[in-house]
Design a protein around this motif. Sequence first.
Motif, PDB file in Angstrom:
ATOM      1  N   GLN A 127      95.969  16.768  43.933  1.00  0.00           N
ATOM      2  CA  GLN A 127      96.081  15.431  44.530  1.00  0.00           C
ATOM      3  C   GLN A 127      96.708  15.522  45.914  1.00  0.00           C
ATOM      4  O   GLN A 127      97.406  16.472  46.236  1.00  0.00           O
ATOM      5  N   THR A 128      96.467  14.491  46.715  1.00  0.00           N
ATOM      6  CA  THR A 128      96.891  14.470  48.109  1.00  0.00           C
ATOM      7  C   THR A 128      98.246  13.807  48.269  1.00  0.00           C
ATOM      8  O   THR A 128      98.553  12.814  47.615  1.00  0.00           O
ATOM      9  N   SER A 129      99.032  14.355  49.177  1.00  0.00           N
ATOM     10  CA  SER A 129     100.304  13.753  49.564  1.00  0.00           C
ATOM     11  C   SER A 129     100.388  13.825  51.092  1.00  0.00           C
ATOM     12  O   SER A 129     100.504  14.914  51.658  1.00  0.00           O
ATOM     13  N   VAL A 130     100.300  12.679  51.750  1.00  0.00           N
ATOM     14  CA  VAL A 130     100.354  12.645  53.215  1.00  0.00           C
ATOM     15  C   VAL A 130     101.796  12.841  53.652  1.00  0.00           C
ATOM     16  O   VAL A 130     102.707  12.152  53.186  1.00  0.00           O
ATOM     17  N   THR A 131     102.012  13.800  54.543  1.00  0.00           N
ATOM     18  CA  THR A 131     103.370  14.067  55.028  1.00  0.00           C
ATOM     19  C   THR A 131     103.627  13.434  56.385  1.00  0.00           C
ATOM     20  O   THR A 131     104.769  13.115  56.711  1.00  0.00           O
ATOM     21  N   MET A 132     102.565  13.260  57.189  1.00  0.00           N
ATOM     22  CA  MET A 132     102.736  12.652  58.508  1.00  0.00           C
ATOM     23  C   MET A 132     101.386  12.132  58.994  1.00  0.00           C
ATOM     24  O   MET A 132     100.351  12.765  58.771  1.00  0.00           O
ATOM     25  N   GLU A 133     101.419  10.967  59.637  1.00  0.00           N
ATOM     26  CA  GLU A 133     100.205  10.425  60.254  1.00  0.00           C
ATOM     27  C   GLU A 133     100.546   9.869  61.621  1.00  0.00           C
ATOM     28  O   GLU A 133     101.560   9.219  61.801  1.00  0.00           O
ATOM     29  N   THR A 134      99.675  10.138  62.571  1.00  0.00           N
ATOM     30  CA  THR A 134      99.806   9.594  63.917  1.00  0.00           C
ATOM     31  C   THR A 134      98.534   8.823  64.224  1.00  0.00           C
ATOM     32  O   THR A 134      97.439   9.355  64.042  1.00  0.00           O
ATOM     33  N   GLY A 188      92.236   6.549  66.806  1.00  0.00           N
ATOM     34  CA  GLY A 188      92.302   7.807  66.082  1.00  0.00           C
ATOM     35  C   GLY A 188      93.405   7.843  65.051  1.00  0.00           C
ATOM     36  O   GLY A 188      94.370   7.083  65.107  1.00  0.00           O
ATOM     37  N   SER A 189      93.231   8.736  64.105  1.00  0.00           N
ATOM     38  CA  SER A 189      94.231   8.985  63.082  1.00  0.00           C
ATOM     39  C   SER A 189      94.300  10.495  62.872  1.00  0.00           C
ATOM     40  O   SER A 189      93.288  11.121  62.581  1.00  0.00           O
ATOM     41  N   SER A 190      95.469  11.070  63.052  1.00  0.00           N
ATOM     42  CA  SER A 190      95.695  12.490  62.785  1.00  0.00           C
ATOM     43  C   SER A 190      96.737  12.572  61.684  1.00  0.00           C
ATOM     44  O   SER A 190      97.783  11.939  61.774  1.00  0.00           O
ATOM     45  N   MET A 191      96.430  13.322  60.639  1.00  0.00           N
ATOM     46  CA  MET A 191      97.400  13.395  59.559  1.00  0.00           C
ATOM     47  C   MET A 191      97.557  14.805  59.036  1.00  0.00           C
ATOM     48  O   MET A 191      96.625  15.599  59.074  1.00  0.00           O
ATOM     49  N   ASN A 192      98.771  15.071  58.600  1.00  0.00           N
ATOM     50  CA  ASN A 192      99.087  16.294  57.877  1.00  0.00           C
ATOM     51  C   ASN A 192      99.270  15.894  56.421  1.00  0.00           C
ATOM     52  O   ASN A 192      99.841  14.838  56.124  1.00  0.00           O
ATOM     53  N   PHE A 193      98.784  16.735  55.526  1.00  0.00           N
ATOM     54  CA  PHE A 193      98.897  16.430  54.106  1.00  0.00           C
ATOM     55  C   PHE A 193      99.066  17.712  53.316  1.00  0.00           C
ATOM     56  O   PHE A 193      98.790  18.806  53.804  1.00  0.00           O
ATOM     57  N   GLU A 194      99.547  17.534  52.100  1.00  0.00           N
ATOM     58  CA  GLU A 194      99.710  18.654  51.178  1.00  0.00           C
ATOM     59  C   GLU A 194      98.874  18.388  49.947  1.00  0.00           C
ATOM     60  O   GLU A 194      98.622  17.235  49.600  1.00  0.00           O
ATOM     61  N   CYS A 195      98.470  19.451  49.295  1.00  0.00           N
ATOM     62  CA  CYS A 195      97.775  19.345  48.013  1.00  0.00           C
ATOM     63  C   CYS A 195      98.747  19.788  46.913  1.00  0.00           C
ATOM     64  O   CYS A 195      99.343  20.858  47.013  1.00  0.00           O
ATOM     65  N   HIS A 196      98.950  18.904  45.944  1.00  0.00           N
ATOM     66  CA  HIS A 196      99.872  19.177  44.835  1.00  0.00           C
ATOM     67  C   HIS A 196      99.116  19.132  43.511  1.00  0.00           C
ATOM     68  O   HIS A 196      98.133  18.400  43.378  1.00  0.00           O
ATOM     69  N   PRO A 197      99.614  19.857  42.523  1.00  0.00           N
ATOM     70  CA  PRO A 197      98.974  19.780  41.194  1.00  0.00           C
ATOM     71  C   PRO A 197      99.042  18.352  40.642  1.00  0.00           C
ATOM     72  O   PRO A 197     100.000  17.626  40.906  1.00  0.00           O
TER      73      PRO A 197
END
Length: 123
Positions: free
Chosen positions: A94-101, A112-121
């Motif tokens: 599943q996705t967890s967004v850590t930062m969005e600009t 525009g939308s730039s995002m960093n995300f993590e994938c978690h179980p």
Amino acid sequence: MFNTVSGRKREDAATSGVPSGRSPLSRRARGAVAAIVACASLVGCASSSDVVATGKPNTYAVAASATGGRLAWARAHEQAMNQARDYCERRGMQTSVTMETVSGVQTMTEHGSSMNFECHPKF
């Protein structure tokens, strides 16, 4: 009825199917068509980059952009979120967004939308 200017016989409204003096589309219908065309031109479309890995483990980045209308930023955000969600779901996570600009605030400019995300179980 005979038209003395053109020398032609004018069709009777009952035989032509169209009221005399009116075009086949009423003013209301022409206005609706014009409004639909105007709205369609403002819709624009959204596109996104490929998901790329960042320097942190299990952390990724994606960017999206959209044009047309005041809510283009929302389409850019949605496109980026969908890319992130799809990326993690393909890995069973599943996705967890850590930062969005977000960028772009004026109508009819690229947003525009730039995002960093993590994938978690998934729990």
